[in-house]
Design a protein around this motif. Sequence first.
Motif, PDB file in Angstrom:
ATOM      1  N   MET A  99       2.760  -1.812   0.521  1.00 24.82           N
ATOM      2  CA  MET A  99       1.882  -0.871   0.993  1.00 24.82           C
ATOM      3  C   MET A  99       2.797   0.444   0.663  1.00 24.82           C
ATOM      4  O   MET A  99       3.779   0.509   0.340  1.00 24.82           O
ATOM      5  CB  MET A  99       1.719  -0.897   2.631  1.00 24.82           C
ATOM      6  CG  MET A  99       3.054  -0.700   3.396  1.00 24.82           C
ATOM      7  SD  MET A  99       2.834  -0.385   4.974  1.00 24.82           S
ATOM      8  CE  MET A  99       4.414   0.021   5.794  1.00 24.82           C
ATOM      9  N   LYS A 100       1.715   1.673   0.707  1.00 29.15           N
ATOM     10  CA  LYS A 100       2.427   2.948   0.408  1.00 29.15           C
ATOM     11  C   LYS A 100       2.972   3.466   2.012  1.00 29.15           C
ATOM     12  O   LYS A 100       2.500   3.085   2.975  1.00 29.15           O
ATOM     13  CB  LYS A 100       1.418   4.061   0.168  1.00 29.15           C
ATOM     14  CG  LYS A 100       0.776   3.531  -1.370  1.00 29.15           C
ATOM     15  CD  LYS A 100       1.468   4.426  -2.422  1.00 29.15           C
ATOM     16  CE  LYS A 100       0.843   4.275  -3.683  1.00 29.15           C
ATOM     17  NZ  LYS A 100       1.496   3.079  -4.628  1.00 29.15           N
ATOM     18  N   ALA A 101       4.296   4.197   1.811  1.00 31.20           N
ATOM     19  CA  ALA A 101       4.888   4.845   3.030  1.00 31.20           C
ATOM     20  C   ALA A 101       5.628   6.119   2.619  1.00 31.20           C
ATOM     21  O   ALA A 101       5.962   6.085   1.200  1.00 31.20           O
ATOM     22  CB  ALA A 101       5.789   3.790   3.738  1.00 31.20           C
ATOM     23  N   LEU A 102       5.558   7.197   3.184  1.00 35.14           N
ATOM     24  CA  LEU A 102       6.380   8.202   2.915  1.00 35.14           C
ATOM     25  C   LEU A 102       7.664   8.021   3.538  1.00 35.14           C
ATOM     26  O   LEU A 102       7.867   7.875   4.805  1.00 35.14           O
ATOM     27  CB  LEU A 102       5.738   9.665   3.301  1.00 35.14           C
ATOM     28  CG  LEU A 102       6.448  10.846   3.030  1.00 35.14           C
ATOM     29  CD1 LEU A 102       6.282  11.239   1.592  1.00 35.14           C
ATOM     30  CD2 LEU A 102       6.034  12.131   3.993  1.00 35.14           C
ATOM     31  N   VAL A 137      -3.634  16.470   4.638  1.00 37.89           N
ATOM     32  CA  VAL A 137      -3.009  16.331   3.118  1.00 37.89           C
ATOM     33  C   VAL A 137      -3.288  15.008   2.895  1.00 37.89           C
ATOM     34  O   VAL A 137      -2.873  13.878   3.632  1.00 37.89           O
ATOM     35  CB  VAL A 137      -1.755  16.768   3.102  1.00 37.89           C
ATOM     36  CG1 VAL A 137      -0.943  16.475   1.909  1.00 37.89           C
ATOM     37  CG2 VAL A 137      -1.374  18.205   3.622  1.00 37.89           C
ATOM     38  N   PRO A 138      -3.889  14.478   1.602  1.00 35.24           N
ATOM     39  CA  PRO A 138      -4.051  13.131   1.441  1.00 35.24           C
ATOM     40  C   PRO A 138      -2.693  12.454   1.275  1.00 35.24           C
ATOM     41  O   PRO A 138      -1.631  13.107   0.766  1.00 35.24           O
ATOM     42  CB  PRO A 138      -4.839  12.927  -0.026  1.00 35.24           C
ATOM     43  CG  PRO A 138      -4.800  14.509  -0.533  1.00 35.24           C
ATOM     44  CD  PRO A 138      -4.314  15.524   0.678  1.00 35.24           C
ATOM     45  N   CYS A 193      -3.464   9.080   5.743  1.00 33.07           N
ATOM     46  CA  CYS A 193      -2.866   7.779   5.314  1.00 33.07           C
ATOM     47  C   CYS A 193      -3.677   6.660   4.727  1.00 33.07           C
ATOM     48  O   CYS A 193      -3.144   5.852   4.080  1.00 33.07           O
ATOM     49  CB  CYS A 193      -2.078   7.047   6.215  1.00 33.07           C
ATOM     50  SG  CYS A 193      -0.796   8.034   7.192  1.00 33.07           S
ATOM     51  N   LYS A 194      -5.044   7.005   4.533  1.00 37.66           N
ATOM     52  CA  LYS A 194      -5.843   6.226   3.878  1.00 37.66           C
ATOM     53  C   LYS A 194      -6.179   6.662   2.556  1.00 37.66           C
ATOM     54  O   LYS A 194      -7.002   6.073   1.776  1.00 37.66           O
ATOM     55  CB  LYS A 194      -7.333   5.929   4.760  1.00 37.66           C
ATOM     56  CG  LYS A 194      -7.129   5.094   6.113  1.00 37.66           C
ATOM     57  CD  LYS A 194      -7.099   3.784   5.620  1.00 37.66           C
ATOM     58  CE  LYS A 194      -6.819   2.766   6.648  1.00 37.66           C
ATOM     59  NZ  LYS A 194      -5.312   2.712   6.658  1.00 37.66           N
ATOM     60  N   ASP A 195      -5.877   8.027   2.256  1.00 40.51           N
ATOM     61  CA  ASP A 195      -6.128   8.420   0.876  1.00 40.51           C
ATOM     62  C   ASP A 195      -5.072   8.814   0.036  1.00 40.51           C
ATOM     63  O   ASP A 195      -4.318   9.588   0.008  1.00 40.51           O
ATOM     64  CB  ASP A 195      -6.753   9.887   1.355  1.00 40.51           C
ATOM     65  CG  ASP A 195      -7.370  10.553   0.205  1.00 40.51           C
ATOM     66  OD1 ASP A 195      -7.436  10.089  -0.968  1.00 40.51           O
ATOM     67  OD2 ASP A 195      -7.901  11.835   0.141  1.00 40.51           O
ATOM     68  N   PHE A 196      -4.894   7.705  -0.727  1.00 36.07           N
ATOM     69  CA  PHE A 196      -3.633   7.515  -1.667  1.00 36.07           C
ATOM     70  C   PHE A 196      -3.970   6.948  -2.883  1.00 36.07           C
ATOM     71  O   PHE A 196      -5.062   6.576  -3.247  1.00 36.07           O
ATOM     72  CB  PHE A 196      -2.650   6.787  -1.123  1.00 36.07           C
ATOM     73  CG  PHE A 196      -3.061   5.123  -0.670  1.00 36.07           C
ATOM     74  CD1 PHE A 196      -2.988   4.252  -1.552  1.00 36.07           C
ATOM     75  CD2 PHE A 196      -3.335   5.302   0.764  1.00 36.07           C
ATOM     76  CE1 PHE A 196      -3.607   2.996  -1.105  1.00 36.07           C
ATOM     77  CE2 PHE A 196      -3.565   3.874   1.097  1.00 36.07           C
ATOM     78  CZ  PHE A 196      -3.935   2.631   0.124  1.00 36.07           C
TER      79      PHE A 196
END
Length: 338
Positions: free
Chosen positions: A1-4, A309-310, A335-338
């Motif tokens: 999954m994507k994470a910052l 912010v996406p 967090c759904k827009d990546f």
Amino acid sequence: MKALIYAGPKQAVLKDVPAPAAREGAVKVDVKYCGVCGSDIGIYLGTHPRAKAPLVFGHEFLGVVAEDGKKFKKGDRVVAYPLLSCGHCRACRTGSAHVCNTLGLIGIDVDGGMCEELYVDEDVLFKVPDGVSDRAAVVTEPLAVILRAVHQAEFKARDVAVVIGAGPIGMLTGIVLKNIGAAKVFISDVAEKRLAIAEELGLTPVNVAKEDLNEVVKAATGGEGCDVLFECSGSAQGAMDMTEITRVSGTICMVSVHKKPHEVNLQQLNFKEQWMIGTRVYTKEEFGQAVEYTKDLQEQLEKIVTHIVPMKDAERVFDMIADVNEGTVKVVVDCKDF
Ligand SMILES: [Zn+2]
Ligand SMILES: [Zn+2]
């Protein structure tokens, strides 16, 4: 999954990381929005005393429960009380777990919610009231900070208030003070875009690059000063000015985190018999009150979420906040827009 991920000083990196593992007592939450907080800026800059890389940012997250748990059902919209307390220090033993000697937070001391999904203990989840938009509900956590502050300050209806600093915390303070019956709320900043929003919210903006806050407040109060002052700037100037602007027997509430000791005019504190009170995060009860309070404040809360912010652009959020021309108040990552 994507994470910052916080990967080291001034490194915020959007990364693919393994999906989190299931845990007893916790349910999976699909994150929708996650707010960016002042403490996230400290982490990003590498000045936060506890945060260690690598770390997933984010303690202000809102999401949807992805599976049936014991208390929550799939599809429930939730926010999380993010405090981690030890349970046995004096504060914890005496009902003040929010000022635990070793207080930690999800997103600072353990991985946070600026990601696609995470497991959260059901005990700390709160259901977002029906009818409250995601945009308003995502500021539940900072709203709880303000509830604590006004409780600590024992703020009374018809008091005249001064809020130093029109960032997200200052702006939310102004919103709550207005809502609970302040006669007038002065709010200071140098960012015109923030002050314009403050005015729309019914607050009295003071641009301290052009006007002297003390003079403005004294002129409006027959030379006496404000009843209660909320220091929300964390600045040396704010600390120096607060005893002067506040009246005799008035209250000064320290909301902002002063990251180093700043000079305070303690003689004025003596001579004017002022009260100075600290405030830190919120109790679990106050967090629950903030969850319900979003129903009354929806319109105002939406107004201070100036930037969504996406996720794909999330690496940029800290530069955006640092740029005065962006006019950010609350910045939220989708967090759904990546
Ligand atoms: Zn926060
Ligand atoms: Zn403790």
